[in-house]
Design a protein around this motif. Sequence first.
Motif, PDB file in Angstrom:
ATOM      1  N   SER A  61      71.717  42.351 -32.224  1.00  0.00           N
ATOM      2  CA  SER A  61      70.543  41.812 -31.706  1.00  0.00           C
ATOM      3  C   SER A  61      70.582  41.714 -30.141  1.00  0.00           C
ATOM      4  CB  SER A  61      70.601  40.121 -32.209  1.00  0.00           C
ATOM      5  OG  SER A  61      69.542  39.432 -31.678  1.00  0.00           O
ATOM      6  N   THR A  84      66.909  33.221 -32.967  1.00  0.00           N
ATOM      7  CA  THR A  84      67.863  34.133 -33.522  1.00  0.00           C
ATOM      8  C   THR A  84      69.218  34.227 -33.156  1.00  0.00           C
ATOM      9  OG1 THR A  84      66.078  35.781 -33.922  1.00  0.00           O
ATOM     10  CG2 THR A  84      68.431  36.656 -34.194  1.00  0.00           C
ATOM     11  N   SER A 138      68.299  37.607 -23.947  1.00  0.00           N
ATOM     12  CA  SER A 138      67.432  37.646 -24.994  1.00  0.00           C
ATOM     13  C   SER A 138      65.843  37.680 -24.422  1.00  0.00           C
ATOM     14  CB  SER A 138      67.698  36.323 -25.701  1.00  0.00           C
ATOM     15  OG  SER A 138      69.072  36.348 -26.288  1.00  0.00           O
ATOM     16  N   ASP A 168      58.610  39.025 -36.827  1.00  0.00           N
ATOM     17  CA  ASP A 168      59.658  38.067 -36.289  1.00  0.00           C
ATOM     18  C   ASP A 168      59.171  36.390 -36.461  1.00  0.00           C
ATOM     19  OD1 ASP A 168      58.075  38.997 -33.736  1.00  0.00           O
ATOM     20  OD2 ASP A 168      58.786  37.176 -33.331  1.00  0.00           O
ATOM     21  N   THR A 188      65.686  40.001 -31.950  1.00  0.00           N
ATOM     22  CA  THR A 188      66.084  39.490 -30.798  1.00  0.00           C
ATOM     23  C   THR A 188      65.431  38.140 -30.416  1.00  0.00           C
ATOM     24  OG1 THR A 188      64.774  40.552 -29.319  1.00  0.00           O
ATOM     25  CG2 THR A 188      66.576  41.837 -30.001  1.00  0.00           C
ATOM     26  N   GLY A 230      61.506  35.166 -30.613  1.00  0.00           N
ATOM     27  CA  GLY A 230      62.191  36.419 -31.155  1.00  0.00           C
ATOM     28  C   GLY A 230      61.148  37.871 -30.934  1.00  0.00           C
ATOM     29  N   GLY A 268      70.034  40.260 -37.432  1.00  0.00           N
ATOM     30  CA  GLY A 268      70.625  41.109 -36.668  1.00  0.00           C
ATOM     31  C   GLY A 268      69.680  42.114 -36.272  1.00  0.00           C
ATOM     32  N   ASP A 269      68.388  42.243 -37.182  1.00  0.00           N
ATOM     33  CA  ASP A 269      67.299  43.037 -36.690  1.00  0.00           C
ATOM     34  C   ASP A 269      66.164  42.456 -35.741  1.00  0.00           C
ATOM     35  OD1 ASP A 269      68.177  45.241 -38.460  1.00  0.00           O
ATOM     36  OD2 ASP A 269      66.938  44.531 -40.185  1.00  0.00           O
ATOM     37  N   ARG A 310      63.186  44.066 -34.132  1.00  0.00           N
ATOM     38  CA  ARG A 310      64.332  45.391 -33.474  1.00  0.00           C
ATOM     39  C   ARG A 310      63.819  46.200 -34.915  1.00  0.00           C
ATOM     40  NH1 ARG A 310      68.061  44.907 -29.468  1.00  0.00           N
ATOM     41  NH2 ARG A 310      69.157  46.442 -30.395  1.00  0.00           N
ATOM     42  N   SER A 370      75.738  40.935 -36.392  1.00  0.00           N
ATOM     43  CA  SER A 370      74.307  40.690 -36.251  1.00  0.00           C
ATOM     44  C   SER A 370      74.270  40.412 -34.528  1.00  0.00           C
ATOM     45  CB  SER A 370      73.878  39.851 -36.940  1.00  0.00           C
ATOM     46  OG  SER A 370      73.840  40.126 -38.230  1.00  0.00           O
TER      47      SER A 370
END
Length: 241
Positions: A207, A181, A232, A146, A177, A237, A174-175, A240, A203
């Motif tokens: 997320s 993001t 979150s 990330d 968090t 981030g 969206g992959d 995911r 997304s």
Amino acid sequence: MSLLRSGHMNPQFQNWRRAILTAVVAAMVIGCAEGPFWRMGQYSPWVQKKWAAEEELADTLFSKRRRMTEIVERAKNGSVEDKDRAAQELFHQFFNDSILLTRLQAVRLMSELDCPTTYQSLRAASLDPNVDMRLAAAQAWRHMPDDQAVPMLVQMLQHDKNVDVRLAATRALGDFTGGVTVAALQSALSDADPAIQLRATESLARSTGETLGRDVAAWKRFLGEDRVATQSAPDNGTLRR
């Protein structure tokens, strides 16, 4: 001598007509390489040369792709040093090869090599003048850590001039968090392009884990209630998988 005899065509004239028709058909079949009988054009020397060049290009592309794939297969379960050496070879293909398909394959394969050279290469691909290269980079970033991927994807979302690239970056975010993001996707909810808005809702669902569907207004209300911090992970981030 009359051409007609007892109401029938003269046999000699019939023979000449057959010969002319045969010659015309033969010319069409052999000479018209790009016409209705183009597959018969193999008898034309310039068509043979053209096909040979195309086959050579296909063989070259196949050989390069196979070699790059073998390099990655040997390195991806090895040490960081092994991955970095393999990524350097891919970077050489990406940076120097004249065939776009080879360059694209190099970027796609980099997604299997988590190492510093891959990050450098993907940053270059993310700014490449070719749209397909930037799309491939956005897809590859989804498999990177990330702290490397999110800043570049946010930049692509906010500043790329091509809507397809921006959509790809929005999807890739969206992959991950985290506050950075979610903030970027929250901003995308107010984008001038409705397609970006809808992709941002998809997304955000991935997320955050929230199920608000594709309702842009509902997402704006949800995120406007200062829930980002509680829903979150830390601001840098988390990937995911």
